[in-house]
Design an enzyme around this catalytic site. Structure first.
Site, PDB file in Angstrom:
ATOM      1  CE  LYS A  54      42.797  49.239  40.100  1.00 31.90           C
ATOM      2  NZ  LYS A  54      43.043  47.830  40.361  1.00 31.90           N
ATOM      3  CD  GLN A  98      41.203  44.728  40.943  1.00 30.00           C
ATOM      4  OE1 GLN A  98      41.695  45.660  40.307  1.00 30.00           O
ATOM      5  NE2 GLN A  98      41.030  44.790  42.251  1.00 30.00           N
ATOM      6  CG  ASP A 121      48.958  46.029  41.991  1.00 27.48           C
ATOM      7  OD1 ASP A 121      48.553  47.132  42.376  1.00 27.48           O
ATOM      8  OD2 ASP A 121      48.224  45.033  41.857  1.00 27.48           O
TER       9      ASP A 121
END
Ligand code: NAD
Length: 294
Positions: A54, A98, A121
């Site tokens: 990422k 995460q 997200d």
């Protein structure tokens, strides 16, 4: 194999290039770069690889990338404090914590603590609610990736019968909401659904997000249907090593379907590309720039 393969790697590379070009136009208008901060708690090797990728891809797209690494025994209170600081930090457009998180941390409490405007997200209930009401919002990355793959493959969605297998907040539910917003007739199947093969046989589009290796078989698929395989499952091979397979039995389904995504190289690469797009979208919302006009 008769199905056409959807090359997720190529589509993702195209999307990343598109985002990189838009980042330059964003900078020209806003006078700053979009910034993404990823928080990793603990040292799960798969999460570490994912977070590193990422970071690399965020920087390659010309955006600012920050990583915060925390010990595996970090308390929920400490993680909430870090999230609050990132919410208040004007340089941070996107916050991604995460998953999976260690057991002492309530994942839902963390999801709900993130400023919905920075929730790249797309998991905050405000964003999930907007998605379900058909209002523009930050949308979960993997479902967004599935929709882009369908579009790039030229699959007509409006009016199509779509079956989504799986009802998680990460994939199944949001991809179903996106299909509905695109005017498909949507069935969401799950672990308690009866006669999954019969449901799938009605479908012009099957999206499998289950986590069960090669569950979906060729005789479940209507000839010519589009099959998007979200599953990532590591299974043993005869030689003792392991390989990745999806939730779809590729050989039998590819013999019947019209288009299909492979695993790996299908949906997987789209997830980070869509995260970059979401970070840019979040930055646009904060600067009151229309992301569609960039
Ligand atoms: P999850 O475990 O949260 O949800 C799985 C869903 O499948 C549940 O809703 C459950 O009801 C349903 N299910 C389980 N067994 C079933 C059965 N026999 N028949 C029908 N439905 C059944 O998983 P998730 O987070 O949604 O992920 C699903 C898969 O997608 C996993 O393999 C995961 O690794 C993969 N994934 C891939 C990406 C990517 O970037 N490609 C991103 C997220 C998840």
């Amino acid at each position: 194999m008769s199905a056409t393969l959807i090359d997720g790697k190529a589509v993702a590379a195209g999307l990343r290039a598109e985002v990189a070009a838009k980042v330059q136009r964003f900078q020209a208008r806003a006078g700053r770069l979009p910034g993404l901060t990823v928080v990793l708690v603990g040292d799960d090797p798969a999460s570490e690889v994912y977070v590193r990728n990422k970071g690399i891809q965020t920087r390659e797209a010309g955006m600012i990338s920050n990583e915060i690494k925390l010990e595996g025994n970090t308390s929920q209170a400490d993680l909430l404090k870090i999230v609050a600081a990132l919410n208040a930090d004007r340089a941070v457009d996107g916050i991604l914590v995460q998953m999976p998180l260690p057991k002492q941390i309530d994942t839902q409490a963390i999801i709900e603590a993130i400023d919905p405007g920075k929730d790249v997200d797309g998991l905050h209930p405000v964003n999930a609610g907007k998605l379900n009401q058909g209002i523009d919002a930050l949308t979960p990355c993997t479902p967004l990736g599935c929709m882009i793959l369908l579009e790039k493959a030229g699959v007509p969605v409006a009016g199509a019968n779509a079956v989504v297998i799986g009802r998680s907040i990460l994939v199944g539910r949001p991809v179903a909401a996106l299909l509905l917003a695109a005017h498909a007739t949507v069935t969401i199947a799950h672990s308690r659904s009866r006669d999954l093969p019969a449901l799938c046989r009605q479908a012009d589009i099957v999206i499998a997000a289950v986590g069960k290796p090669e569950l979906v078989r060729g005789d479940w698929i209507k000839p010519g249907a589009a099959v998007i395989d979200v599953g990532i499952n590591r299974v043993p091979k005869d030689d003792g090593k392991t390989k990745l397979v999806g939730d779809v039995h590729f050989a039998s389904v590819a013999a019947v379907a019209g288009v299909i995504t492979p695993v790996p190289g299908g949906v997987g690469p789209m997830t980070i590309a869509c995260l970059l797009q979401n970070t840019l979208t979040a930055a646009c919302y904060r600067e009151q720039i229309d992301p569609k006009g960039l």
